[in-house]
Design a protein around this motif. Structure first.
Motif, PDB file in Angstrom:
ATOM      1  N   PHE A  62       0.812  -1.221   0.000  1.00 25.59           N
ATOM      2  CA  PHE A  62       0.000   0.000   0.000  1.00 25.59           C
ATOM      3  C   PHE A  62       0.847   1.273   0.000  1.00 25.59           C
ATOM      4  CE2 PHE A  62      -2.613  -3.294   2.063  1.00 25.59           C
ATOM      5  CZ  PHE A  62      -3.701  -3.282   1.201  1.00 25.59           C
ATOM      6  N   ASP A  63       2.102   1.163  -0.431  1.00 25.97           N
ATOM      7  CA  ASP A  63       2.947   2.360  -0.492  1.00 25.97           C
ATOM      8  C   ASP A  63       2.335   3.433  -1.391  1.00 25.97           C
ATOM      9  OD1 ASP A  63       3.292   0.752  -2.688  1.00 25.97           O
ATOM     10  OD2 ASP A  63       5.470   0.969  -2.784  1.00 25.97           O
ATOM     11  N   SER A 131      23.741   4.208   1.009  1.00 27.82           N
ATOM     12  CA  SER A 131      22.871   3.279   0.300  1.00 27.82           C
ATOM     13  C   SER A 131      22.769   3.693  -1.164  1.00 27.82           C
ATOM     14  CB  SER A 131      21.469   3.275   0.924  1.00 27.82           C
ATOM     15  OG  SER A 131      20.815   4.497   0.651  1.00 27.82           O
ATOM     16  N   SER A 132      21.991   2.914  -1.928  1.00 24.97           N
ATOM     17  CA  SER A 132      21.804   3.261  -3.332  1.00 24.97           C
ATOM     18  C   SER A 132      21.098   4.600  -3.479  1.00 24.97           C
ATOM     19  CB  SER A 132      20.990   2.178  -4.048  1.00 24.97           C
ATOM     20  OG  SER A 132      19.725   2.015  -3.436  1.00 24.97           O
ATOM     21  N   MET A 133      20.314   4.979  -2.482  1.00 28.93           N
ATOM     22  CA  MET A 133      19.662   6.285  -2.540  1.00 28.93           C
ATOM     23  C   MET A 133      20.696   7.397  -2.589  1.00 28.93           C
ATOM     24  SD  MET A 133      16.882   7.971  -2.589  1.00 28.93           S
ATOM     25  CE  MET A 133      17.105   9.713  -2.906  1.00 28.93           C
ATOM     26  N   GLY A 134      21.786   7.188  -1.841  1.00 28.08           N
ATOM     27  CA  GLY A 134      22.829   8.196  -1.810  1.00 28.08           C
ATOM     28  C   GLY A 134      23.784   8.119  -2.972  1.00 28.08           C
ATOM     29  N   GLY A 135      23.645   7.127  -3.819  1.00 30.21           N
ATOM     30  CA  GLY A 135      24.482   7.058  -5.004  1.00 30.21           C
ATOM     31  C   GLY A 135      25.830   6.416  -4.781  1.00 30.21           C
ATOM     32  N   TRP A 331       5.474   7.708  -7.426  1.00 33.76           N
ATOM     33  CA  TRP A 331       5.329   6.320  -6.949  1.00 33.76           C
ATOM     34  C   TRP A 331       5.260   5.312  -8.102  1.00 33.76           C
ATOM     35  CZ3 TRP A 331       1.582   9.950  -7.350  1.00 33.76           C
ATOM     36  CH2 TRP A 331       0.450   9.631  -8.099  1.00 33.76           C
ATOM     37  N   VAL A 332       5.386   5.768  -9.347  1.00 33.91           N
ATOM     38  CA  VAL A 332       5.246   4.897 -10.514  1.00 33.91           C
ATOM     39  C   VAL A 332       6.626   4.557 -11.078  1.00 33.91           C
ATOM     40  CG1 VAL A 332       4.282   4.652 -12.828  1.00 33.91           C
ATOM     41  CG2 VAL A 332       3.023   5.940 -11.082  1.00 33.91           C
ATOM     42  N   GLY A 333       6.886   3.271 -11.261  1.00 29.63           N
ATOM     43  CA  GLY A 333       8.125   2.841 -11.900  1.00 29.63           C
ATOM     44  C   GLY A 333       9.374   3.062 -11.079  1.00 29.63           C
ATOM     45  N   ARG A 334       9.238   3.157  -9.767  1.00 25.90           N
ATOM     46  CA  ARG A 334      10.410   3.380  -8.920  1.00 25.90           C
ATOM     47  C   ARG A 334      11.207   2.088  -8.771  1.00 25.90           C
ATOM     48  NH1 ARG A 334       9.741   8.037  -5.341  1.00 25.90           N
ATOM     49  NH2 ARG A 334      11.489   7.252  -4.115  1.00 25.90           N
ATOM     50  N   GLU A 335      12.513   2.201  -8.894  1.00 22.67           N
ATOM     51  CA  GLU A 335      13.391   1.052  -8.716  1.00 22.67           C
ATOM     52  C   GLU A 335      13.952   0.986  -7.292  1.00 22.67           C
ATOM     53  OE1 GLU A 335      16.416   1.139 -11.665  1.00 22.67           O
ATOM     54  OE2 GLU A 335      15.030   1.212 -13.357  1.00 22.67           O
ATOM     55  N   ASP A 336      13.898   2.110  -6.597  1.00 19.40           N
ATOM     56  CA  ASP A 336      14.444   2.156  -5.243  1.00 19.40           C
ATOM     57  C   ASP A 336      13.362   1.778  -4.228  1.00 19.40           C
ATOM     58  OD1 ASP A 336      13.058   4.472  -5.965  1.00 19.40           O
ATOM     59  OD2 ASP A 336      13.944   5.587  -4.315  1.00 19.40           O
ATOM     60  N   THR A 337      12.857   0.561  -4.336  1.00 18.12           N
ATOM     61  CA  THR A 337      11.739   0.150  -3.488  1.00 18.12           C
ATOM     62  C   THR A 337      12.102   0.158  -2.004  1.00 18.12           C
ATOM     63  OG1 THR A 337      12.351  -2.154  -3.883  1.00 18.12           O
ATOM     64  CG2 THR A 337      10.613  -1.222  -5.271  1.00 18.12           C
ATOM     65  N   ASN A 338      13.352  -0.128  -1.676  1.00 20.86           N
ATOM     66  CA  ASN A 338      13.747  -0.109  -0.270  1.00 20.86           C
ATOM     67  C   ASN A 338      13.594   1.288   0.304  1.00 20.86           C
ATOM     68  OD1 ASN A 338      15.061  -1.244   2.193  1.00 20.86           O
ATOM     69  ND2 ASN A 338      16.608   0.276   1.659  1.00 20.86           N
ATOM     70  N   MET A 340      11.654   3.814  -0.969  1.00 21.89           N
ATOM     71  CA  MET A 340      10.273   4.278  -1.014  1.00 21.89           C
ATOM     72  C   MET A 340       9.405   3.568   0.021  1.00 21.89           C
ATOM     73  SD  MET A 340       7.630   4.528  -4.247  1.00 21.89           S
ATOM     74  CE  MET A 340       7.282   2.775  -4.322  1.00 21.89           C
ATOM     75  N   GLN A 341       9.596   2.254   0.174  1.00 23.64           N
ATOM     76  CA  GLN A 341       8.760   1.496   1.103  1.00 23.64           C
ATOM     77  C   GLN A 341       9.319   1.528   2.531  1.00 23.64           C
ATOM     78  OE1 GLN A 341       8.500  -2.411  -0.649  1.00 23.64           O
ATOM     79  NE2 GLN A 341       7.356  -1.705  -2.429  1.00 23.64           N
ATOM     80  N   GLY A 342      10.632   1.343   2.643  1.00 26.62           N
ATOM     81  CA  GLY A 342      11.238   1.271   3.969  1.00 26.62           C
ATOM     82  C   GLY A 342      11.350   2.610   4.664  1.00 26.62           C
ATOM     83  N   TRP A 343      11.490   3.682   3.879  1.00 18.48           N
ATOM     84  CA  TRP A 343      11.621   5.010   4.466  1.00 18.48           C
ATOM     85  C   TRP A 343      10.366   5.864   4.249  1.00 18.48           C
ATOM     86  CZ3 TRP A 343      15.580   6.797   7.524  1.00 18.48           C
ATOM     87  CH2 TRP A 343      16.733   6.019   7.574  1.00 18.48           C
ATOM     88  N   THR A 344      10.086   6.184   2.975  1.00 22.79           N
ATOM     89  CA  THR A 344       9.026   7.151   2.696  1.00 22.79           C
ATOM     90  C   THR A 344       7.649   6.676   3.150  1.00 22.79           C
ATOM     91  OG1 THR A 344      10.292   7.932   0.774  1.00 22.79           O
ATOM     92  CG2 THR A 344       7.973   8.579   0.904  1.00 22.79           C
ATOM     93  N   ALA A 345       7.265   5.453   2.782  1.00 24.60           N
ATOM     94  CA  ALA A 345       5.938   4.950   3.168  1.00 24.60           C
ATOM     95  C   ALA A 345       5.798   4.890   4.690  1.00 24.60           C
ATOM     96  CB  ALA A 345       5.688   3.578   2.552  1.00 24.60           C
ATOM     97  N   PHE A 346       6.863   4.473   5.370  1.00 26.12           N
ATOM     98  CA  PHE A 346       6.803   4.453   6.829  1.00 26.12           C
ATOM     99  C   PHE A 346       6.626   5.854   7.394  1.00 26.12           C
ATOM    100  CE2 PHE A 346       9.516   5.366  10.570  1.00 26.12           C
ATOM    101  CZ  PHE A 346       8.634   4.913  11.540  1.00 26.12           C
ATOM    102  N   TYR A 347       7.425   6.801   6.899  1.00 28.78           N
ATOM    103  CA  TYR A 347       7.310   8.170   7.392  1.00 28.78           C
ATOM    104  C   TYR A 347       5.917   8.740   7.171  1.00 28.78           C
ATOM    105  CZ  TYR A 347      12.122   9.396   8.697  1.00 28.78           C
ATOM    106  OH  TYR A 347      13.333   9.505   9.329  1.00 28.78           O
ATOM    107  N   TRP A 348       5.389   8.559   5.952  1.00 29.07           N
ATOM    108  CA  TRP A 348       4.068   9.133   5.674  1.00 29.07           C
ATOM    109  C   TRP A 348       3.003   8.513   6.582  1.00 29.07           C
ATOM    110  CZ3 TRP A 348       7.175  12.153   4.261  1.00 29.07           C
ATOM    111  CH2 TRP A 348       7.504  12.594   2.995  1.00 29.07           C
ATOM    112  N   ALA A 349       3.097   7.202   6.827  1.00 33.82           N
ATOM    113  CA  ALA A 349       2.151   6.557   7.744  1.00 33.82           C
ATOM    114  C   ALA A 349       2.325   7.082   9.167  1.00 33.82           C
ATOM    115  CB  ALA A 349       2.357   5.043   7.721  1.00 33.82           C
ATOM    116  N   TRP A 350       3.559   7.312   9.562  1.00 35.73           N
ATOM    117  CA  TRP A 350       3.844   7.833  10.911  1.00 35.73           C
ATOM    118  C   TRP A 350       3.250   9.226  11.076  1.00 35.73           C
ATOM    119  CZ3 TRP A 350       9.493   8.955  12.939  1.00 35.73           C
ATOM    120  CH2 TRP A 350       9.448   9.184  14.326  1.00 35.73           C
ATOM    121  N   TRP A 351       3.506  10.090  10.075  1.00 35.39           N
ATOM    122  CA  TRP A 351       2.956  11.460  10.165  1.00 35.39           C
ATOM    123  C   TRP A 351       1.430  11.424  10.170  1.00 35.39           C
ATOM    124  CZ3 TRP A 351       7.104  12.686  11.939  1.00 35.39           C
ATOM    125  CH2 TRP A 351       8.323  12.781  11.270  1.00 35.39           C
ATOM    126  N   ILE A 352       0.844  10.562   9.352  1.00 36.21           N
ATOM    127  CA  ILE A 352      -0.623  10.473   9.304  1.00 36.21           C
ATOM    128  C   ILE A 352      -1.173  10.012  10.654  1.00 36.21           C
ATOM    129  CG2 ILE A 352      -2.557   9.189   8.300  1.00 36.21           C
ATOM    130  CD1 ILE A 352      -1.009   9.292   5.611  1.00 36.21           C
TER     131      ILE A 352
END
Length: 527
Positions: A62-63, A131-135, A331-338, A340-352
């Motif tokens: 549900f990300d 991480s890969s996010m940081g390049g 959120w479409v076609g993202r390759e950095d699932t770790n 988006m899901q491990g960080w961003t989705a968690f944060y957005w759920a936390w803030w909500i």
């Protein structure tokens, strides 16, 4: 008086043993949460296994819900700033602000994300950089970039650093504060302008009409209580783990489940004192003191750390944040699932999950502000301050890591990273001690203001319910933080936030529709 005020605050309340209870919200919320605490303590292994399964399941499936919802909140907030509706004043045309700008901003910022900033200020930028996010993910062919919307070249440390800061600011910038702004605006508008109770159900009056006061309204308020108390428990757990790590680092206090429980109990007692004192004497004064302490620590780190590198990183990170905002929000076609899901989705759920608590607290202190003034101050100013905080602490940490002297910092546990960073500075002990005090006071301000909010919801919108009810919720918050830490650690805390944040994301999207209907009616009425 508007056509929405067909309800008297407290008319459904029941007086029981000196308590002013909104039936059945108080009863269902209280019994369910107490039962959760009991069964989680009795079946600790099963609870740990369940929480370990819950978080990845929700964030992987549900990300996209979290991403779409939070993007909508940002767009809607910015629309209100530039629209004619921005002239509407909360409380009516003649309303005057209850608090000065300084006191107002101090309270909303302390309640909004204080513990999180202290916990993640050092830990998150380093995590993204490594991480890969940081390049700088390492593959068989050497240093390479898996996913870097900046287009950072392989081994480009400066670009990787800027991207790590941009990703960090993204999680603490416009999106979380837009969530808070929408909820706070909705509560303030329907309470101060339409005369409805200061509770979550009131926001849906344009959609539900008189059904707002029936079972559907009860469900909305109960969901708000669940979201608030589990979101708070997550932050309290983070604060306790970091404070204990600091005490171990400075004074050798052992790190154990038992000490975590003792620490949460002690800080909950401090929160109880503030809760009993009330909004003016307790929460307001603590929030102002905390902002002074936070500003002092920020300035100390800026001055004793690599000042020019930090300032450069702030402006570079802000620029990259703006440039990368569309890519990070997609959120479409993202390759950095770790990421988006491990960080961003968690944060957005936390803030909500935090939004009923923070939103109602901000609403209570925001009477007299225009909608434009309100959105700008709640959305823009905290975003800039949060970016500055992350740039100072994260920038100083990244400077150590990129300079080759930060291996111990990189390897340290999340809750210990800030204290490890201080080792490279003069006045290490003083900085660490101030950091511990800051975490503790943020802990207290979150707990006491959260107790006031939950009490308001379960009392049907009353802001002067008996003190015993606020004490009950404050104690229950501490109990849940203890149970979740014992039943799975930080992972369990994060899973609980996501579980309550998911259904509430849907509620908040419907809230935007209701707010728009309400503002259209209000503007017509004022013409």
């Amino acid at each position: 008086m508007s056509d929405d005020t067909d309800y008297e605050v407290g008319q459904d309340n029941v007086q029981v043993m000196g308590l002013d209870i909104h039936n059945p919200v108080f009863a269902i919320s209280g019994v369910t949460i107490v039962a959760f605490v009991f069964f989680s303590l009795v079946f600790r292994e099963q609870a740990a296994e369940f929480f370990g399964w819950l978080r990845p399941t929700l964030t992987s499936n549900f990300d996209w819900v979290f991403m779409i919802a939070c993007n909508l909140f940002v767009v809607f907030s910015l629309f209100l700033v530039i629209s004619p509706y921005g002239k509407i004043r909360l409380g009516g045309e003649d309303a005057k602000p209850d608090y000065s700008y300084m006191a107002w901003i101090a309270m909303l910022f302390a309640a909004g994300m204080g513990i999180g900033l202290v916990f993640w200020g050092v830990a998150e930028p380093i995590s993204h950089y490594g991480s890969s996010m940081g390049g700088v993910a390492v593959g068989e062919d050497g240093v390479r970039t898996d996913w870097a919307p900046l287009g950072a070249a392989a081994g480009d440390m400066a670009a990787s650093r800027d991207l790590a800061m941009a990703a960090t600011i993204f999680h603490w910038g416009l999106h979380p504060w837009a969530i808070y702004a929408i909820v706070a605006l909705a509560l303030a508008f329907f309470s101060f302008n339409r005369g409805l109770p200061l509770t979550m159900r009131s926001v849906f009056y344009p959609l539900l009409g008189k059904h707002t006061w029936g079972p559907l309204g009860h469900i909305i308020d109960i969901l708000a209580v669940f979201a608030t108390i589990f979101g708070l428990a997550t932050s309290l757990g983070l604060g306790a783990s970091q404070a204990l790590a600091g005490l171990n680092y400075l004074f050798g206090v052992p790190i154990s489940d038992g000490m975590s429980v003792v620490l949460i109990i002690l800080i909950t007692i401090f929160a109880l004192v503030s809760v009993v004192a009330g909004l003016e004497k307790g929460v307001k004064r603590l929030s102002e003191a905390n902002m002074i302490l936070a500003a002092a620590l920020l300035l100390l780190v800026l001055l004793v750390g690599p000042t020019m590198a930090i300032l450069s990183g702030f402006f570079g990170g802000m620029a990259d944040y703006i440039v990368q905002l569309p890519a990070l929000s997609n959120w479409v076609g993202r390759e950095d699932t770790n990421f988006m899901q491990g960080w961003t989705a968690f944060y957005w759920a936390w803030w909500i999950s935090w939004s009923p608590f923070v939103g109602m607290f901000i609403a209570r202190i925001s009477r007299g502000r225009t909608i434009r003034e309100f959105i700008i101050c709640v959305l823009i100013i905290p975003t800039i301050v949060g970016a500055l905080w992350m740039s100072v602490f994260g920038g100083a940490a990244l400077e150590q890591v990129t300079g080759g002297a930060g291996q111990a910092l990189s390897d340290a546990a999340l809750e210990l990273k800030m204290f490890k960073m201080f080792e490279a500075f003069p006045m290490t002990g003083l900085l660490s001690f101030i950091g511990i005090i800051l975490v503790v006071v943020f802990f207290v301000t979150s707990s006491d203001s959260g107790s006031l909010v939950i009490d308001t919801i379960t009392a049907g919108g009353k802001t002067d319910a008996p003190t015993a009810q606020r004490v009950f919720w404050c104690v229950l918050e501490g109990a849940i933080a203890i149970v979740l830490l014992l039943g799975g650690g930080l992972g369990a805390l994060q899973a609980a936030s996501i579980a309550t944040g998911f259904p509430f994301a849907i509620v908040l999207m419907l809230m935007c529709v209701s707010v728009m209907i309400g503002l259209i009616r209000e503007r017509k009425r004022l013409k």
